[in-house]
Design an enzyme around this catalytic site. Structure first.
Site, PDB file in Angstrom:
ATOM      1  N   GLU A   1      -0.748  77.810  20.722  1.00  0.00           N
ATOM      2  CA  GLU A   1      -0.305  76.923  19.640  1.00  0.00           C
ATOM      3  C   GLU A   1      -1.409  76.634  18.640  1.00  0.00           C
ATOM      4  OE1 GLU A   1       0.426  76.268  22.871  1.00  0.00           O
ATOM      5  OE2 GLU A   1       2.616  76.151  22.984  1.00  0.00           O
TER       6      GLU A   1
ATOM      7  N   HIS B   1       8.011  66.689  29.032  1.00  0.00           N
ATOM      8  CA  HIS B   1       9.027  67.425  28.256  1.00  0.00           C
ATOM      9  C   HIS B   1      10.101  66.504  27.700  1.00  0.00           C
ATOM     10  CE1 HIS B   1       7.287  70.830  30.461  1.00  0.00           C
ATOM     11  NE2 HIS B   1       7.891  71.640  29.627  1.00  0.00           N
TER      12      HIS B   1
HETATM   13  C1  LIG Z   1       1.423  74.341  25.798  1.00  0.00           C
HETATM   14  C2  LIG Z   1       2.765  74.832  26.159  1.00  0.00           C
HETATM   15  N1  LIG Z   1       3.378  75.702  25.328  1.00  0.00           N
HETATM   16  C3  LIG Z   1       4.622  76.161  25.637  1.00  0.00           C
HETATM   17  C4  LIG Z   1       5.250  75.759  26.766  1.00  0.00           C
HETATM   18  C5  LIG Z   1       6.655  76.253  27.075  1.00  0.00           C
HETATM   19  N2  LIG Z   1       6.650  77.240  28.125  1.00  0.00           N
HETATM   20  C6  LIG Z   1       6.843  76.886  29.411  1.00  0.00           C
HETATM   21  S1  LIG Z   1       6.720  78.170  30.441  1.00  0.00           S
HETATM   22  C7  LIG Z   1       6.385  79.230  29.181  1.00  0.00           C
HETATM   23  C8  LIG Z   1       6.114  80.668  29.480  1.00  0.00           C
HETATM   24  C9  LIG Z   1       5.014  80.816  30.434  1.00  0.00           C
HETATM   25  O1  LIG Z   1       4.773  82.163  30.693  1.00  0.00           O
HETATM   26  P1  LIG Z   1       3.712  82.562  31.781  1.00  0.00           P
HETATM   27  O2  LIG Z   1       2.440  81.826  31.564  1.00  0.00           O
HETATM   28  O3  LIG Z   1       3.631  84.035  31.767  1.00  0.00           O
HETATM   29  O4  LIG Z   1       4.313  82.020  33.138  1.00  0.00           O
HETATM   30  P2  LIG Z   1       5.711  82.352  33.830  1.00  0.00           P
HETATM   31  O5  LIG Z   1       6.733  81.419  33.272  1.00  0.00           O
HETATM   32  O6  LIG Z   1       6.025  83.770  33.542  1.00  0.00           O
HETATM   33  O7  LIG Z   1       5.511  82.072  35.283  1.00  0.00           O
HETATM   34  C10 LIG Z   1       6.396  78.568  27.964  1.00  0.00           C
HETATM   35  C11 LIG Z   1       6.192  79.209  26.656  1.00  0.00           C
HETATM   36  C12 LIG Z   1       4.583  74.830  27.591  1.00  0.00           C
HETATM   37  N3  LIG Z   1       5.168  74.349  28.701  1.00  0.00           N
HETATM   38  N4  LIG Z   1       3.351  74.399  27.273  1.00  0.00           N
END
Ligand SMILES: Cc1ncc(C[n+]2csc(CCOP(=O)(O)OP(=O)(O)O)c2C)c(N)n1
Lengths: 341, 346
Positions: free
Chosen positions: B74, B143
């Site tokens: 971000e 959230h």
């Molecule tokens: C700072 C932040 N940005 C965006 C999100 C929204 N978000 C939650 S899970 C996710 C994807 C995460 O991907 P990854 O790190 O590969 O983990 P996975 O879900 O595949 O286990 C996002 C974008 C968040 N929770 N926190």
């Protein structure tokens, strides 16, 4: 600096260790399947995320059990784990008691957070476990836990987990640098399940392997292919021993598999590999391998599954039978004094 | 045709019934057609169409050069939007949940919000930061926050918060055209999403064609004489429901929908309070040091004799709890709103 280990793993583990890895994976999967069942039981008609015994977002880790089992096999309850929004497999593999864990997911007074935290915010002082719903923000606290362990002169270590998507967040990079600079006893784990919600790694990460990034911060990096629990176990063993010996942090990336949606209710329309996913389930694959090695037979499989199921159903029943928090207590525990009551 | 709505409710102008998310997307699409420099970037805004359907269909229409999936970085991509805006583009950057502001706040309040001022007005930052706010579905304390008071406290960004589909479209169009940075905060509960409890007004009439709602003008969502309720976002719907109930008892509630926190329409608040002499502020943000106190202070500063009674209904300085019983206890919902209104009546 980074190397890739193809499956199968190089070294032969003891039968006890192998059965332990298997049992950990089965227990996690059994728990996730039970949560899946309870979560969807009364969301209808249609799907209303706020309804049911387990409301809110639900991120399950089916397919990623080799990572938690392989890493946590080297840890004791004195070691810390900081996990992500997808925390259950690491919580269970690290030994979190299932009853208070389930009760928290159901939002009950007997839960780890007395209903305040929920599934993305599990905090357990008994196993030094914590997690964060904010991406990559579990990495920096792991440095502090490691710092505290070292200051107290123990050989405990901290394990920090993120997804491959999170490895693009600033906190990830700051943490790697600081841990290496201060030689902190941390093991960084990246679970590369190929997807950050709907965004594939190829669209989020400038290089194919996060393990290569470790070199930029002056620590060993290692990528494990094949979602192979024994290969994870081996790589984690080296990283944990290094941290315990005071030789500093390491990064391990495991190429794993998100079998289900990012969250429950995710139709995964963006995902071309969906049809194949079930056939890559790591648990039957490991079962087959252990059977061919004569470590596992039908009776053992049945026993492990039955034990897992009994433990999980006990926890779910405990959660369901526990009282809901009193609305009048909503402001309790904002400050530490209130925890005395 | 560009309609500029001031006093009359936009619903009066007809159109089709759209969900709030579709109305938002329609405004973005129209502005992207009209102005090549508009582009949208954020997490899961492409093939997924936005976790809260804020970009559904836009990738198909405008392609991956203008509807851009970003890494989870971000600070990087919001800062990128700031830089692109200073070079004359009009980015819309989506922060998936307002709760995530912490990881990128420096780019927001020290850069996006201050460059215009630092440059003595010579550099403009015409960008929109969209973000989802609000709780009510047990998503836990990272959230479910609204946090508009935090954005509003930090000078240099306009903060708009629509409550219905027509305003969502008109305010989005205004936000994109505005030369200042605008934070556009949409409550998940007003989007009309198929997978979340819907209030009955989250799908409503939306005018076709280009259409703006001015930023900084509150709307009288319901005219009344006995008490003024100042509110915004999802709470508007809760308050209107309560007002309907109370009307049966002969209690006549005036409901003011702020529509923007910055600028705050202090005149509309004063005009209404001058009529009713009683004020309730309903705010899904934290109680202390925020919007609800600001609204009351504004009235008292203007004329301390105006008010005979005042109450605030907000989140009582508690992180949003997970368990439903606890979450409902801290959110401003019908029971607390009704009790507050009754308590200011003679
Ligand atoms: C700072 C932040 N940005 C965006 C999100 C929204 N978000 C939650 S899970 C996710 C994807 C995460 O991907 P990854 O790190 O590969 O983990 P996975 O879900 O595949 O286990 C996002 C974008 C968040 N929770 N926190």
């Amino acid at each position: 600096m980074s190397t890739t280990t193809p499956a199968p793993a190089v070294q032969e583990l003891s039968t006890e260790t192998r059965l332990g890895l298997y049992a950990s994976m089965v227990l996690v999967r059994t728990f996730e399947e039970a949560i899946l069942r309870e979560y969807h039981a009364d969301k209808g008609p249609g799907f209303d995320i706020g309804k049911g015994l387990v409301p809110g977002e639900m991120h399950l880790a089916a397919g990623q059990e080799p990572v938690s089992a392989g890493v946590c096999a080297h840890l004791t309850a004195d070691d810390a784990v900081t996990a992500t929004h997808r925390p259950h497999h690491f919580a269970i593999a690290h030994g979190m008691a299932l009853r208070p864990m389930a009760a928290e997911i159901f939002g009950r007074t007997t839960g780890l957070g007395r209903g305040r935290g929920g599934h993305m915010h599990l905090f357990d002082p008994d196993t030094h476990f914590s997690c964060s719903g904010i991406i990559a923000e579990g990495y920096p606290p792991a440095l502090g836990m490691a710092f505290a362990f070292r200051s107290r002169g123990t050989d405990a270590i901290a394990v920090a987990v993120t997804g491959e998507g999170a490895a693009n967040q600033g906190a990830f990079h700051e943490s790697l640098n600081l841990a290496a600079l201060w030689n902190l006893p941390v093991v960084f784990v990246v679970e590369d399940n190929d997807w950050g919600i709907s965004v594939p790694r190829s669209a989020s990460t400038s290089i194919p392997n996060n393990a290569d990034r470790a070199a930029a911060y002056g620590m060993p990096g290692h990528r494990v292919e094949g979602n192979d629990v024994e290969a994870v176990h081996e790589a984690a063993g080296r990283a944990v021993a290094r941290a315990r010996a005071g030789s500093g942090p390491s990064l391990i990336e495991v190429h794993t598999l998100r079998m289900w949606g990012h969250f429950e209710g995710d139709a995964q329309g963006y995902r071309p590999d969906l049809a194949d996913v079930a056939s890559h389930d790591p648990i039957p694959a490991y079962e087959d391998r252990l059977r061919s090695a004569h470590v596992l037979d039908d009776a053992t499989v049945a026993r492990v599954r039955a034990q897992a199921s009994a433990q999980v159903e006990d926890a779910i029943t405990f959660a369901k039978d526990s009282p809901e928090p009193d609305p009048a207590d909503a402001a309790l525990y904002v400050f530490a004094e209130e925890a005395q009551s | 045709m560009t309609l500029t709505d001031t006093e009359q409710a936009p619903q009066a102008k007809g159109g089709r019934r759209l969900s709030t998310s579709k109305a938002m997307v329609e405004a973005i699409a129209q502005e992207m057609e009209r102005d090549e420099s508009v582009f949208y970037l954020g997490e899961d805004v492409g093939a997924y169409g936005g976790i809260f359907s804020s970009t559904t269909g836009l990738l198909e229409q405008f392609g991956p050069k203008r509807i851009i999936d970003t890494p989870i970085s971000e600070t990087g991509f919001i800062g990128l939007a700031v830089g692109a805006a200073t070079e004359g583009m009009r980015p819309i950057a989506e922060l998936m949940f307002a709760d995530f502001m912490g990881v990128c706040l420096d780019q927001i309040y020290n850069h996006m919000a201050k460059i215009g001022y630092f440059s003595g007005g010579r550099v403009k930052v015409p960008m929109v930061l969209t973000t989802a706010v609000g709780g009510g579905y047990s998503d836990g304390g990272q959230h479910s926050q609204t946090l508009w008071g935090t954005f509003a406290h930090l000078p240099g960004m306009k903060v708009v918060v629509p409550s219905n589909p027509a305003d969502a479209k008109g305010l989005m169009t205004s936000a994109i055209r505005d030369d200042s940075p605008v934070v556009y905060m949409f409550h998940k509960g007003i989007m009309g999403l198929p997978w979340m409890a819907k209030n009955r007004r989250s799908i409503d009439l939306v005018p076709e064609g280009e259409y703006t709602v001015p930023i900084g003008k509150a709307a009288v969502a319901r005219a009344g004489t006995d008490v003024t309720v100042v509110t915004l976002s999802l709470s508007v719907h809760h308050v209107l429901d309560v007002a309907d109930t109370l009307a049966g008892e002969g209690i006549d509630v005036e409901v003011l929908d702020l529509r923007s926190v910055v600028p705050l329409d202090r005149e509309a608040i004063l005009a209404s309070v001058a009529k009713t002499r009683r004020l309730v502020v309903v705010d899904e943000d934290y109680l202390s040091f925020g919007l609800s106190g600001e609204v009351v202070a504004g009235v008292v500063e203007a004329d301390p004799t105006l008010l005979t009674a005042v109450r605030r209904v907000a989140v009582p300085d508690v992180p949003i709890p997970y368990a439903r019983s606890l979450e409902y206890a801290v959110l401003p919902r019908h029971d607390r709103i009704e009790a507050a209104i009754r308590s200011v009546l003679p």
